[in-house]
Design a protein around this motif. Structure first.
Motif, short mmCIF file in Angstrom:
data_model
loop_
_atom_site.label_atom_id
_atom_site.label_comp_id
_atom_site.label_asym_id
_atom_site.label_seq_id
_atom_site.Cartn_x
_atom_site.Cartn_y
_atom_site.Cartn_z
N ASN A 33 -35.51 16.16 14.24
CA ASN A 33 -35.72 17.35 13.44
C ASN A 33 -36.90 17.10 12.50
O ASN A 33 -37.48 16.01 12.49
CB ASN A 33 -34.45 17.70 12.65
CG ASN A 33 -33.93 16.51 11.85
OD1 ASN A 33 -34.64 15.93 11.04
ND2 ASN A 33 -32.67 16.13 12.10
N PHE A 34 -37.24 18.11 11.71
CA PHE A 34 -38.44 18.01 10.88
C PHE A 34 -38.35 16.88 9.87
O PHE A 34 -39.35 16.24 9.54
CB PHE A 34 -38.68 19.34 10.14
CG PHE A 34 -39.96 19.36 9.37
CD1 PHE A 34 -41.19 19.51 10.01
CD2 PHE A 34 -39.95 19.20 7.98
CE1 PHE A 34 -42.38 19.51 9.28
CE2 PHE A 34 -41.13 19.20 7.25
CZ PHE A 34 -42.35 19.36 7.92
N SER A 35 -37.16 16.60 9.35
CA SER A 35 -37.02 15.54 8.34
C SER A 35 -37.32 14.16 8.92
O SER A 35 -37.61 13.22 8.17
CB SER A 35 -35.61 15.55 7.74
OG SER A 35 -34.65 15.15 8.71
N GLU A 36 -37.24 14.00 10.25
CA GLU A 36 -37.49 12.72 10.89
C GLU A 36 -38.91 12.61 11.46
O GLU A 36 -39.26 11.60 12.06
CB GLU A 36 -36.47 12.49 12.02
CG GLU A 36 -35.04 12.37 11.52
CD GLU A 36 -34.03 12.20 12.63
OE1 GLU A 36 -32.84 12.02 12.33
OE2 GLU A 36 -34.44 12.25 13.82
N ARG A 37 -39.70 13.64 11.27
CA ARG A 37 -41.05 13.65 11.82
C ARG A 37 -41.96 12.67 11.06
O ARG A 37 -41.91 12.59 9.82
CB ARG A 37 -41.65 15.05 11.75
CG ARG A 37 -43.04 15.15 12.36
CD ARG A 37 -43.46 16.57 12.60
NE ARG A 37 -44.74 16.63 13.32
CZ ARG A 37 -45.19 17.69 13.97
NH1 ARG A 37 -44.45 18.80 14.00
NH2 ARG A 37 -46.34 17.67 14.59
N GLU A 89 -48.74 14.89 18.90
CA GLU A 89 -48.04 16.12 18.53
C GLU A 89 -46.88 16.41 19.46
O GLU A 89 -46.10 17.34 19.21
CB GLU A 89 -49.02 17.29 18.54
CG GLU A 89 -50.12 17.19 17.50
CD GLU A 89 -51.07 18.37 17.54
OE1 GLU A 89 -50.94 19.19 18.49
OE2 GLU A 89 -51.91 18.49 16.63
N LEU A 149 -41.95 13.07 16.62
CA LEU A 149 -41.24 14.29 16.21
C LEU A 149 -39.84 14.02 15.68
O LEU A 149 -39.34 14.76 14.84
CB LEU A 149 -41.17 15.26 17.39
CG LEU A 149 -42.52 15.77 17.91
CD1 LEU A 149 -42.30 16.65 19.13
CD2 LEU A 149 -43.28 16.52 16.83
N LYS A 177 -45.35 11.45 9.49
CA LYS A 177 -46.53 12.10 8.92
C LYS A 177 -47.61 11.10 8.51
O LYS A 177 -48.79 11.43 8.45
CB LYS A 177 -46.13 12.95 7.72
CG LYS A 177 -45.07 14.00 8.04
CD LYS A 177 -44.63 14.72 6.78
CE LYS A 177 -43.51 15.70 7.06
NZ LYS A 177 -42.26 15.03 7.48
#
Length: 299
Positions: free
Chosen positions: A197-201, A188, A194, A203
């Motif tokens: 930004n969120f689009s590169e996180r 995390e 990470l 999952k």
């Protein structure tokens, strides 16, 4: 483009190409050409040196061509090296990328030889600590043994035995031996997970039964061994990582225990895509994040 996890970049005087047979049941995915939406490097082009000189399993079959194409789309300059590691060869590289090395040209399962001689190990270790950046994708068995002496210089140790699917070997092979790493298996706090930004996180990552790893105290275990998995026939014990990032002196090192994570292959038994070219994972984004972290574009 083509690609097969496990990557290698090592340099020197005498080259030694792999003569290994193409892995049974697999072929390169010639139709897979990944690209980034916006390149990290526009004016500067950090050099990625891709090792082809240490009996690198499957490199000659094009399994890694796709990930190299991806890196070029992000602004990296990629060169292929069929040489030993020496000071002169390494000095032109920003990142050395080495995958699935073998101590024996036929990748004999019980071979214990290191893929790197003493002088090469000294050269790459010094180069990293003076600011070089190194990626090793080691895999299990003889390939793990072939990279172990080098990795120990960075206080990184491998299980040698493969990570076993919690449902058992039979179930694993029924699903191509794929582990799905999500949530608790992804750090995390890791910049590699990470992204910027969120689009590169990240999952969801697919991992294909490589070895497990243990790193130094400052390690970022960005991919973790599932709690219900086994290493060989035993619980993971001290080997808790599948992917490690660590700073060593002025340089950076990433080790991933599986060579297929960045490979683009097709399983000829069912025509299923296996590796970087699967549409249902974030392995492409992980490759981008790993190389950006190694180059300093990602902190």
């Amino acid at each position: 483009m083509r690609s097969f996890l496990v990557i290698a970049i090592l340099l020197g005087i005498v080259g030694c190409s792999s003569s290994a047979k193409r892995p049974e049941h697999y072929r390169e995915d010639k139709e897979f050409h990944p690209k980034v939406a916006k390149a990290a490097y526009i004016n500067l082009h950090p050099k990625v040196c891709f090792d082809e000189g240490h009996n690198n399993l499957a490199v000659e079959f094009g399994f890694y061509d796709s990930v190299l194409e991806l890196l070029e789309s992000d602004g990296f300059e990629v060169i292929r090296l069929n040489k030993r590691f020496t000071k002169d060869v390494l000095k032109g590289c920003k990142i050395v990328y080495s995958s699935t090395v073998a101590g024996h040209p036929d990748n004999v399962d019980d071979a214990d030889e290191s893929a790197f001689d003493v002088e090469e190990i000294e050269s790459i270790t010094k180069w990293v600590r003076e600011g070089g950046n190194f990626l090793m994708m080691s895999d299990h068995g003889s390939m793990a043994k072939a990279s172990s002496k080098l990795l120990k210089q960075f206080n990184i140790h491998g299980s040698i035995e493969s990570v076993q699917h919690p449902k058992g070997v039979v179930a694993a092979f029924a699903d191509n031996g794929i582990f799905t790493l999500q949530a608790k298996e992804l750090s995390e706090t890791s910049p590699i997970v990470l992204g910027r930004n969120f689009s590169e996180r990240l999952k969801k990552i697919h991992y294909f039964r490589g070895q497990a790893l243990k790193g130094p105290a400052n390690s970022d275990y960005f991919l973790k061994v599932p709690t219900d998995a086994k290493v060989g026939t035993r619980p993971p014990g001290k080997f808790r990582a599948l992917g490690i990032a660590t700073k060593q002196g002025r340089g950076r090192v990433v080790v991933i225990g599986d060579g297929s994570v960045f490979a683009a292959k097709i399983d000829e038994r069912n025509d299923e895509k296996t590796g970087l070219n699967r549409a249902d994972n974030d392995n492409v984004q992980m490759a981008i994040n790993v190389f950006r972290w190694l180059s300093g574009a990602l902190y």
